[in-house]
Scaffold this active site. Structure first.
Site, PDB file in Angstrom:
ATOM      1  N   CYS A 343       0.860  -1.196   0.000  1.00  0.00           N
ATOM      2  CA  CYS A 343       0.000   0.000   0.000  1.00  0.00           C
ATOM      3  C   CYS A 343       0.888   1.234   0.000  1.00  0.00           C
ATOM      4  CB  CYS A 343      -0.887   0.040   1.241  1.00  0.00           C
ATOM      5  SG  CYS A 343      -2.292  -1.057   1.184  1.00  0.00           S
ATOM      6  N   ILE A 344       0.428   2.290  -0.640  1.00  0.00           N
ATOM      7  CA  ILE A 344       1.169   3.545  -0.618  1.00  0.00           C
ATOM      8  C   ILE A 344       0.165   4.684  -0.580  1.00  0.00           C
ATOM      9  CG2 ILE A 344       1.370   3.587  -3.144  1.00  0.00           C
ATOM     10  CD1 ILE A 344       4.157   4.932  -2.712  1.00  0.00           C
ATOM     11  N   THR A 346      -0.124   9.124   0.192  1.00  0.00           N
ATOM     12  CA  THR A 346       0.219  10.453   0.673  1.00  0.00           C
ATOM     13  C   THR A 346      -1.058  11.068   1.207  1.00  0.00           C
ATOM     14  OG1 THR A 346       1.890  10.673  -1.071  1.00  0.00           O
ATOM     15  CG2 THR A 346       1.227  12.680   0.085  1.00  0.00           C
ATOM     16  N   GLN A 351      -0.728  16.171  -0.740  1.00  0.00           N
ATOM     17  CA  GLN A 351      -0.738  15.725  -2.128  1.00  0.00           C
ATOM     18  C   GLN A 351      -0.437  16.879  -3.076  1.00  0.00           C
ATOM     19  OE1 GLN A 351      -4.482  13.681  -2.723  1.00  0.00           O
ATOM     20  NE2 GLN A 351      -3.899  11.958  -1.432  1.00  0.00           N
ATOM     21  N   ARG A 352       0.047  16.513  -4.280  1.00  0.00           N
ATOM     22  CA  ARG A 352       0.406  17.474  -5.332  1.00  0.00           C
ATOM     23  C   ARG A 352       1.548  18.392  -4.902  1.00  0.00           C
ATOM     24  NH1 ARG A 352      -3.157  17.264  -9.372  1.00  0.00           N
ATOM     25  NH2 ARG A 352      -2.375  19.214 -10.258  1.00  0.00           N
ATOM     26  N   TYR A 355       5.475  14.709  -2.699  1.00  0.00           N
ATOM     27  CA  TYR A 355       5.744  13.690  -1.683  1.00  0.00           C
ATOM     28  C   TYR A 355       5.444  12.274  -2.190  1.00  0.00           C
ATOM     29  CZ  TYR A 355       6.246  17.439   1.757  1.00  0.00           C
ATOM     30  OH  TYR A 355       6.674  18.549   2.455  1.00  0.00           O
ATOM     31  N   GLU A 377       2.352  -3.670  -5.720  1.00  0.00           N
ATOM     32  CA  GLU A 377       1.279  -4.658  -5.800  1.00  0.00           C
ATOM     33  C   GLU A 377       0.097  -4.068  -6.551  1.00  0.00           C
ATOM     34  OE1 GLU A 377      -1.479  -6.498  -2.429  1.00  0.00           O
ATOM     35  OE2 GLU A 377       0.563  -7.259  -2.297  1.00  0.00           O
ATOM     36  N   SER A 381      -4.473   2.317  -7.529  1.00  0.00           N
ATOM     37  CA  SER A 381      -5.574   3.266  -7.651  1.00  0.00           C
ATOM     38  C   SER A 381      -5.303   4.193  -8.824  1.00  0.00           C
ATOM     39  CB  SER A 381      -5.714   4.078  -6.368  1.00  0.00           C
ATOM     40  OG  SER A 381      -4.582   4.910  -6.181  1.00  0.00           O
TER      41      SER A 381
END
Length: 487
Positions: A343-344, A346, A351-352, A355, A377, A381
């Site tokens: 899973c990843i 930010t 965000q944007r 990072y 994996e 998204s």
């Protein structure tokens, strides 16, 4: 007046990115009465679930109302009408003996997937199967009777033999189990199984989360305890991620919480950016709380309470008050499919701002130290795919543009060489080159053709990319997790 029920479809008014009115088709997932009017929870068909929302009746186009189709009464299996349906109790018994369940809690998770309470009550009356590991690595079966959410051991434990739970230890985190996959896998995979999605897990259940100086609006369902889902704001300690029901409870907790950074080892620091490595077995409560928070913003991956097989790498930003969480990624201690990220995420306030790529770059720096190639994996998204595709493109183009010709000939490089230099898996290198339309077949061989537009676009993108990982600041020693003593 026609009554709108759950499952109906009709156009619903919403604003698009240009702030213009549009009427996309939406499905009614829930209806609730509040004093004076009704509200409808809608999912816009072919739109991401994070756009789901409660709407008022004036936004519904009743002229194009579609009622849900009635399901066939005869159960079907494998598409053949009249075939004998799969039996829940038979499925559970089969899974018990195949060893799918690693804890009594995982059995409860499986039972939650059945919408028919008569099935659930029947299966709950069966014997549960509970595995635990002892120091020798031996796995012993223990039997339980299950009634009203409690367990009672039938076979006494042998004297002198120690055991430990494979499930989580945080009682609050275990009270709610909606949205967890039906049959927990023996691997550490976090891919969500959508076969048992119900109407509850399709709806956002938390209105707002306060985390430090930020207030976050969740995008998706997360199985926080049921009693917390009715609160206008859910409060989280930004250092230990413990969830609390009120600001007063949070203030009282902060007087007792000694953490000012995530638990675990700090393995990277440059400027104000730090990374902490957290073992899912040694810091189970923190890891579970992190998964609960992440599930609010991740739809394709599922919460997994058995965090033992995972390592969590939390990125933080430092100021005078402590190390504030920016994002994280998790990875399996042992991956048979070369996954370097499970899973990843930010967090939305960060965000944007570069990072996301920094998290991705760090995951590949770890793979370089381990001497492996890695891949995230799947499925990714929509936002994750954009971030990875951008990172792969910039990384590969950086290598290609730095190639130098020898003896006046065109510079040469192979796919395998690009993979070895970047630690990006060969399949991802090929898919990126195809996405950029760089591969051409010419006179019996494949050549890479960099156009001026691609070069200029890459240079502009790299000028904006200020955050980079410095390998010299990484202090990381990989472990051989195949040896159980390391766990």
């Amino acid at each position: 007046m026609v009554e709108i029920i759950e499952g109906c479809r009709l156009p619903v008014l919403r604003k698009n990115q240009e702030n213009e009115d549009e009427w996309p088709l939406a499905e009614i997932l829930s209806v609730k009465d509040i004093p004076g009017r009704k509200l409808y929870y809608v999912h816009y068909i072919d739109f991401n679930k994070r756009l789901d929302e409660w709407v008022t009746p004036d936004r519904l186009d009743m002229k194009k109302l579609q009622f849900p189709k009635k399901e066939a009464k005869t159960p079907t299996k494998n598409g053949l009408p009249g075939s004998r349906p799969s039996s829940p109790e038979r499925d559970v018994v089969r899974m018990l003996f195949l060893g799918y369940f690693k804890s009594a809690y995982n059995i409860r998770v499986y039972l939650m997937s059945y919408k028919e309470y008569k099935y659930r009550e029947y299966v709950e009356s069966l014997l549960g199967f509970f595995f635990f590991k002892v120091k020798t690595g031996l796995i012993l079966p223990f039997f339980f009777f299950w009634k009203n959410g409690t367990t009672r051991r039938l076979i006494p434990s042998q004297p002198g033999r120690k055991r430990k739970n494979c499930g989580g230890t945080d009682e609050d985190s275990q009270d709610s189990s909606d949205g967890i996959p039906s049959a927990p896998r023996m691997t550490g995979s976090l891919v969500s199984d959508r076969s048992h999605d119900d109407i509850v897990t399709r709806m956002k259940n938390i209105d707002c989360i306060e985390l430090g100086r930020h207030r976050l609006k969740p995008w998706y369902f997360s199985p926080y305890p049921q009693e917390l889902t009715t609160l206008p704001i859910l409060y989280l300690c930004e250092f230990c991620l413990k969830y609390l029901k009120s600001l007063k409870c949070l203030q009282r907790h902060l007087t007792k919480c000694n953490l000012r950074h995530p638990p675990g080892n700090e393995i990277y620091r440059k400027g104000t950016i730090s990374f902490f490595e957290i073992d899912g077995r040694k810091n189970k409560t923190y890891s579970q709380n992190l998964c609960l928070l992440a599930k609010c913003f991740l739809d394709h991956k599922t919460l997994y309470y058995d965090t033992d097989p995972f390592l969590f790498y939390v990125m933080t930003e430092y100021d005078s008050k402590g190390f504030h969480i920016v994002g994280y990624f998790s990875k399996e201690k042992e991956s048979t499919e070369d996954y370097n990220v499970a899973c990843i995420l930010t967090l939305p306030p960060y965000q944007r701002r570069g990072y996301g790529k920094l998290l991705i770059e760090f995951s590949y720096e770890l793979s370089k130290v381990e001497g492996k190639t890695g891949t995230p994996e799947k499925p990714l998204s929509d936002l994750g795919l954009l971030s990875y595709r951008s990172y792969w493109s910039q990384t590969i183009l950086e290598i290609l543009m730095n190639l130098k010709s020898e003896n006046g000939e065109r510079p040469q490089i192979t796919i395998n060489e690009i993979s070895e230099i970047t630690s990006v898996k060969k399949e991802d290198v090929i898919s990126t080159l195809q996405y950029l339309n760089l591969i051409n077949y010419y006179k019996g061989q494949y050549i890479l053709n960099l156009s001026e537009d691609i070069v200029e676009g890459h240079e502009r993108a790299m000028q904006k990319r200020h955050l980079r990982i410095d390998p010299k600041c990484l202090h990381f020693t990989p472990k051989d997790w195949s040896k159980r003593g390391k766990w």
